[in-house]
Motif scaffolding. Structure first.
Motif, PDB file in Angstrom:
ATOM      1  N   ASP A  96       0.796  -1.224   0.070  1.00 47.05           N
ATOM      2  CA  ASP A  96      -0.134   0.154   0.057  1.00 47.05           C
ATOM      3  C   ASP A  96       0.785   1.234   0.122  1.00 47.05           C
ATOM      4  O   ASP A  96       0.721   2.068  -0.575  1.00 47.05           O
ATOM      5  CB  ASP A  96      -0.920  -0.089   1.250  1.00 47.05           C
ATOM      6  CG  ASP A  96      -1.881  -0.987   1.286  1.00 47.05           C
ATOM      7  OD1 ASP A  96      -2.027  -1.618  -0.036  1.00 47.05           O
ATOM      8  OD2 ASP A  96      -2.803  -1.339   2.374  1.00 47.05           O
ATOM      9  N   ARG A  97       1.727   1.462   0.802  1.00 49.45           N
ATOM     10  CA  ARG A  97       2.691   2.536   1.150  1.00 49.45           C
ATOM     11  C   ARG A  97       3.490   2.588  -0.513  1.00 49.45           C
ATOM     12  O   ARG A  97       3.646   3.663  -1.085  1.00 49.45           O
ATOM     13  CB  ARG A  97       3.882   2.130   2.054  1.00 49.45           C
ATOM     14  CG  ARG A  97       4.743   3.331   2.075  1.00 49.45           C
ATOM     15  CD  ARG A  97       6.052   3.011   3.080  1.00 49.45           C
ATOM     16  NE  ARG A  97       6.653   2.073   2.873  1.00 49.45           N
ATOM     17  CZ  ARG A  97       6.934   0.660   3.560  1.00 49.45           C
ATOM     18  NH1 ARG A  97       5.965   0.433   4.648  1.00 49.45           N
ATOM     19  NH2 ARG A  97       7.496  -0.304   3.135  1.00 49.45           N
ATOM     20  N   THR A  98       3.941   1.629  -1.282  1.00 53.89           N
ATOM     21  CA  THR A  98       4.634   1.616  -2.215  1.00 53.89           C
ATOM     22  C   THR A  98       3.670   2.362  -3.446  1.00 53.89           C
ATOM     23  O   THR A  98       3.878   3.074  -4.105  1.00 53.89           O
ATOM     24  CB  THR A  98       5.311   0.319  -2.680  1.00 53.89           C
ATOM     25  OG1 THR A  98       6.033   0.113  -1.822  1.00 53.89           O
ATOM     26  CG2 THR A  98       5.850   0.303  -3.899  1.00 53.89           C
TER      27      THR A  98
ATOM     28  N   ILE B 136       1.697   9.232  -6.248  1.00 52.09           N
ATOM     29  CA  ILE B 136       2.273  10.629  -5.865  1.00 52.09           C
ATOM     30  C   ILE B 136       3.354  11.249  -7.121  1.00 52.09           C
ATOM     31  O   ILE B 136       3.234  12.260  -7.649  1.00 52.09           O
ATOM     32  CB  ILE B 136       2.838  10.902  -4.593  1.00 52.09           C
ATOM     33  CG1 ILE B 136       1.657  10.658  -3.464  1.00 52.09           C
ATOM     34  CG2 ILE B 136       3.474  12.117  -4.326  1.00 52.09           C
ATOM     35  CD1 ILE B 136       2.272  10.610  -2.105  1.00 52.09           C
ATOM     36  N   ALA B 137       4.073  10.180  -7.372  1.00 45.31           N
ATOM     37  CA  ALA B 137       5.006  10.337  -8.254  1.00 45.31           C
ATOM     38  C   ALA B 137       4.747  10.607  -9.701  1.00 45.31           C
ATOM     39  O   ALA B 137       5.056  11.375 -10.624  1.00 45.31           O
ATOM     40  CB  ALA B 137       6.185   9.301  -8.356  1.00 45.31           C
ATOM     41  N   ALA B 138       3.331   9.902  -9.916  1.00 46.99           N
ATOM     42  CA  ALA B 138       2.737  10.121 -11.331  1.00 46.99           C
ATOM     43  C   ALA B 138       1.946  11.174 -11.289  1.00 46.99           C
ATOM     44  O   ALA B 138       1.690  11.956 -12.388  1.00 46.99           O
ATOM     45  CB  ALA B 138       2.099   8.760 -11.609  1.00 46.99           C
ATOM     46  N   THR B 139       1.180  11.729 -10.209  1.00 47.14           N
ATOM     47  CA  THR B 139       0.337  12.595 -10.515  1.00 47.14           C
ATOM     48  C   THR B 139       0.702  13.903  -9.630  1.00 47.14           C
ATOM     49  O   THR B 139      -0.458  15.046  -9.509  1.00 47.14           O
ATOM     50  CB  THR B 139      -0.980  11.999  -9.634  1.00 47.14           C
ATOM     51  OG1 THR B 139      -0.893  11.817  -8.418  1.00 47.14           O
ATOM     52  CG2 THR B 139      -1.561  10.744 -10.514  1.00 47.14           C
TER      53      THR B 139
ATOM     54  N   TYR C  53      -2.290   8.117 -16.800  1.00 52.81           N
ATOM     55  CA  TYR C  53      -1.378   9.284 -16.998  1.00 52.81           C
ATOM     56  C   TYR C  53      -0.338   9.029 -17.623  1.00 52.81           C
ATOM     57  O   TYR C  53       0.970   8.750 -17.333  1.00 52.81           O
ATOM     58  CB  TYR C  53      -0.780   9.345 -15.181  1.00 52.81           C
ATOM     59  CG  TYR C  53      -1.874   9.899 -14.284  1.00 52.81           C
ATOM     60  CD1 TYR C  53      -2.635  10.961 -14.141  1.00 52.81           C
ATOM     61  CD2 TYR C  53      -2.650   8.758 -13.487  1.00 52.81           C
ATOM     62  CE1 TYR C  53      -3.462  11.082 -13.314  1.00 52.81           C
ATOM     63  CE2 TYR C  53      -3.374   8.702 -12.590  1.00 52.81           C
ATOM     64  CZ  TYR C  53      -3.892  10.140 -12.344  1.00 52.81           C
ATOM     65  OH  TYR C  53      -5.147  10.199 -11.418  1.00 52.81           O
ATOM     66  N   PRO C  54      -0.337   8.872 -18.934  1.00 51.44           N
ATOM     67  CA  PRO C  54       0.454   8.218 -19.930  1.00 51.44           C
ATOM     68  C   PRO C  54       1.865   9.344 -20.103  1.00 51.44           C
ATOM     69  O   PRO C  54       2.929   8.769 -20.594  1.00 51.44           O
ATOM     70  CB  PRO C  54      -0.173   8.402 -21.050  1.00 51.44           C
ATOM     71  CG  PRO C  54      -1.491   9.334 -20.819  1.00 51.44           C
ATOM     72  CD  PRO C  54      -1.837   9.275 -19.574  1.00 51.44           C
ATOM     73  N   ASP C  55       1.520  10.695 -19.625  1.00 54.77           N
ATOM     74  CA  ASP C  55       2.886  11.290 -19.541  1.00 54.77           C
ATOM     75  C   ASP C  55       3.634  11.417 -18.371  1.00 54.77           C
ATOM     76  O   ASP C  55       4.786  12.073 -18.247  1.00 54.77           O
ATOM     77  CB  ASP C  55       2.219  12.932 -20.000  1.00 54.77           C
ATOM     78  CG  ASP C  55       1.672  13.071 -21.168  1.00 54.77           C
ATOM     79  OD1 ASP C  55       2.033  12.354 -22.020  1.00 54.77           O
ATOM     80  OD2 ASP C  55       0.647  14.012 -21.193  1.00 54.77           O
ATOM     81  N   ALA C  56       3.360  10.543 -17.554  1.00 51.36           N
ATOM     82  CA  ALA C  56       3.976  10.441 -16.056  1.00 51.36           C
ATOM     83  C   ALA C  56       5.358   9.960 -16.386  1.00 51.36           C
ATOM     84  O   ALA C  56       5.472   8.862 -17.385  1.00 51.36           O
ATOM     85  CB  ALA C  56       3.306   9.754 -15.112  1.00 51.36           C
ATOM     86  N   PRO C  57       6.633  10.568 -15.953  1.00 58.13           N
ATOM     87  CA  PRO C  57       7.829  10.015 -16.254  1.00 58.13           C
ATOM     88  C   PRO C  57       7.965   8.536 -15.356  1.00 58.13           C
ATOM     89  O   PRO C  57       7.997   8.576 -14.127  1.00 58.13           O
ATOM     90  CB  PRO C  57       8.685  10.918 -15.327  1.00 58.13           C
ATOM     91  CG  PRO C  57       7.948  11.581 -14.291  1.00 58.13           C
ATOM     92  CD  PRO C  57       6.343  11.679 -15.098  1.00 58.13           C
ATOM     93  N   LEU C  58       8.152   7.549 -16.160  1.00 61.00           N
ATOM     94  CA  LEU C  58       8.496   6.234 -15.658  1.00 61.00           C
ATOM     95  C   LEU C  58       9.365   6.092 -14.776  1.00 61.00           C
ATOM     96  O   LEU C  58       9.223   5.342 -13.945  1.00 61.00           O
ATOM     97  CB  LEU C  58       8.467   5.156 -17.066  1.00 61.00           C
ATOM     98  CG  LEU C  58       8.499   3.628 -16.669  1.00 61.00           C
ATOM     99  CD1 LEU C  58       7.540   3.097 -15.811  1.00 61.00           C
ATOM    100  CD2 LEU C  58       9.187   2.832 -17.846  1.00 61.00           C
ATOM    101  N   GLU C  59      10.504   6.620 -14.909  1.00 67.30           N
ATOM    102  CA  GLU C  59      11.742   6.486 -14.210  1.00 67.30           C
ATOM    103  C   GLU C  59      11.343   7.256 -12.774  1.00 67.30           C
ATOM    104  O   GLU C  59      11.787   6.464 -11.753  1.00 67.30           O
ATOM    105  CB  GLU C  59      12.869   7.436 -14.578  1.00 67.30           C
ATOM    106  CG  GLU C  59      13.419   7.025 -15.927  1.00 67.30           C
ATOM    107  CD  GLU C  59      12.746   7.425 -17.203  1.00 67.30           C
ATOM    108  OE1 GLU C  59      11.746   8.276 -17.048  1.00 67.30           O
ATOM    109  OE2 GLU C  59      12.895   6.982 -18.363  1.00 67.30           O
TER     110      GLU C  59
END
Length: 486
Positions: free
Chosen positions: A87-89, A95-98, A142-148
């Protein structure tokens, strides 16, 4: 740091501190703290097959698989995340994506993951199926979110707790900073500290054997100008930056001695040198009737601390010190090889310490039989912030009966960590073994108990008193100059 020399006629019960309190420096911590958020409502989602992300191969979630493999091979512990870990992960990934929307969005992602029946590829490591499903949802929405960034967030979430409490994930930038932290052991300058009074900046400490001492600078010298530039109104930090410079170059300081007497103004030329940052040295009683007692404070252990300590001790011995105070208070540790080198200066043979790996293998660290001070009376100062390599030093010198240890029980970090670099430049900080003192004491969560327990009071701090240093100093003086027989 100005030194205050106690008067010799004072009775023992009122003896004063031989020097002002040495400042406590808490080293950089590599352990990161994370907020664990637990999700609630659940929904349903099935990702189209062409949107799936693999856990293998470059440029995608394969780096997470690599991190898991490296951790398991290094630690010998299988990574088996529980539901809180998952859940935490997923929260971190969302949060990183949005961005700021992540805290509200994560509940929805978690609910979709829980109700999903999507088949998971065989390349996904056991226990991480929900991480893979969350990645599919984030890629879809969120296709534009940075995968890295999302992958990095997944590593932060997974590598933050478990059987290895020291386990930490460092991104490429943090890993580079950590390497610099452990490698940095010197700077180029004059070998002095600067402090400020209400009226002027003054030399507050002169390093023994450094260029400032060689040029004749003294504690209390007021600094009027640097290379002709008036610095009387300059902040200390700015002044330090212009005094430092490339080794071999000259800097001209206009000083007053005493600082408030304009008629005492003089010019002093100092040739800058490479100055160790991890050590602080001085001599108590050098210009008095009492025996000269050396002092070395080791602030942290770098890769070159052993060599720096060897040189500092040699300089003190050349000035005929009769005893030494070794101060490792608030030293967070660092290079074990540096700690072993310091032990070898005082112990002629035998073990400095030994490690026990997770597989039960014993690794012995022996002294190198090349020390300078096997008979020199020695006191060691510790406190609750003395950790890791500093505990190695205190414990070994205590076990070999080479020193009396003063202060409070140490931190109790008896584990050994190593950086394991990953292919994208990031790294894991993983526990690989636990160390023991020569007599077999394990320090993890226990610490080193001092021979003489001294707990500073609030009054000591407020009045700039250092009871551990003072007690160790006077004990050494008494040992060197016994009281006359009645």
């Amino acid at each position: 740091m100005n030194l205050y020399e106690p008067e010799s006629e004072l009775p023992p019960e009122t003896r004063q501190n031989p020097g002002r309190t040495v400042s406590f420096t808490v080293g950089l911590s590599l352990l990161l703290m994370f907020i664990v958020l637990v999700a609630g409502v659940r929904e349903t989602f099935v990702a189209p097959s062409d949107d799936r992300i693999s856990f293998s191969g470059p440029g995608n979630f394969g780096i997470l698989t690599e991190a898991i493999r490296v951790f398991e091979e290094t630690s010998g512990i299988p990574l088996r995340p529980d539901q809180d870990d998952i859940d935490r992960t997923i929260y971190f990934m969302t949060i990183a994506a949005t961005g700021e929307r992540g805290f509200n969005t994560a509940d929805r992602i978690l609910s979709e993951v829980e109700s999903s029946s999507q088949e998971v590829p065989s390349t996904v490591p056991p226990g991480l199926e929900d991480i893979w499903r969350a990645m599919q949802i984030l890629q879809r929405d969120y296709p534009d979110a940075p995968l890295e960034a999302v992958t990095e967030a997944a590593r932060r979430g997974l590598f933050v707790r478990g059987e290895d409490p020291a386990l930490t994930f460092l991104d490429a930038g943090q890993y580079e900073e950590a390497q610099e932290f452990f490698a940095e052991s010197s700077y180029e300058g004059i070998g002095a500290r600067v402090g400020s009074t209400d009226d002027i900046n003054v030399i507050s400490d002169v390093f023994i054997g450094g260029p400032a001492e060689a040029a004749g600078l003294q504690v209390g010298d007021g600094i009027i100008s640097v290379n002709g530039m008036d610095v009387t109104e300059m902040d200390v930090d700015e002044l330090v930056e212009i005094v430092k410079g490339e080794s071999g170059t000259e800097v001209v300081l206009e000083i007053r001695r005493p600082w408030d007497d304009p008629s005492s103004q003089m010019s002093v030329t100092v040739v800058r040198e490479v100055v160790p940052t991890s050590l602080e040295t001085r001599i108590f009683g050098e210009d008095s009737e009492r025996p000269p007692i050396g002092y070395i404070r080791v602030e942290r252990f770098h890769r070159e601390t052993g060599d720096d300590f060897n040189e500092a001790l040699s300089t003190l011995l050349e000035r005929d010190i009769e005893a030494l105070i070794l101060d490792v208070r608030s030293n967070p540790g660092g290079s074990l090889s540096g700690a072993v080198s310091i032990i070898g200066e005082f112990v002629p043979e035998g073990l400095a310490m030994y490690e026990v790996t997770r597989e039960g293998r014993r690794i012995e660290w022996k002294v190198d039989n090349d020390g300078q001070a096997y008979e020199l009376p020695l006191a060691v100062l510790v406190n609750g912030f003395s950790a890791s390599a500093s505990e190695v030093v205190a414990g070994a010198l205590q076990d070999h009966d080479r020193a009396t240890v003063y202060g409070t029980r140490t931190f109790g970090k008896g584990s050994v960590q190593a950086f394991q670099e990953l292919s994208d430049g990031s790294a894991l900080y993983v526990t690989v073994s636990n160390w023991h003192t020569p007599s077999g004491r394990q320090i993890q969560e226990t610490g080193i108990a001092p021979n003489v327990v001294i707990v500073p009071t609030l009054g000591d701090y407020l009045n700039d008193r250092d009871p551990s240093l003072s007690t160790a100093y006077w004990d050494l003086v008494d040992a060197l100059v016994p009281a006359p027989a009645a």
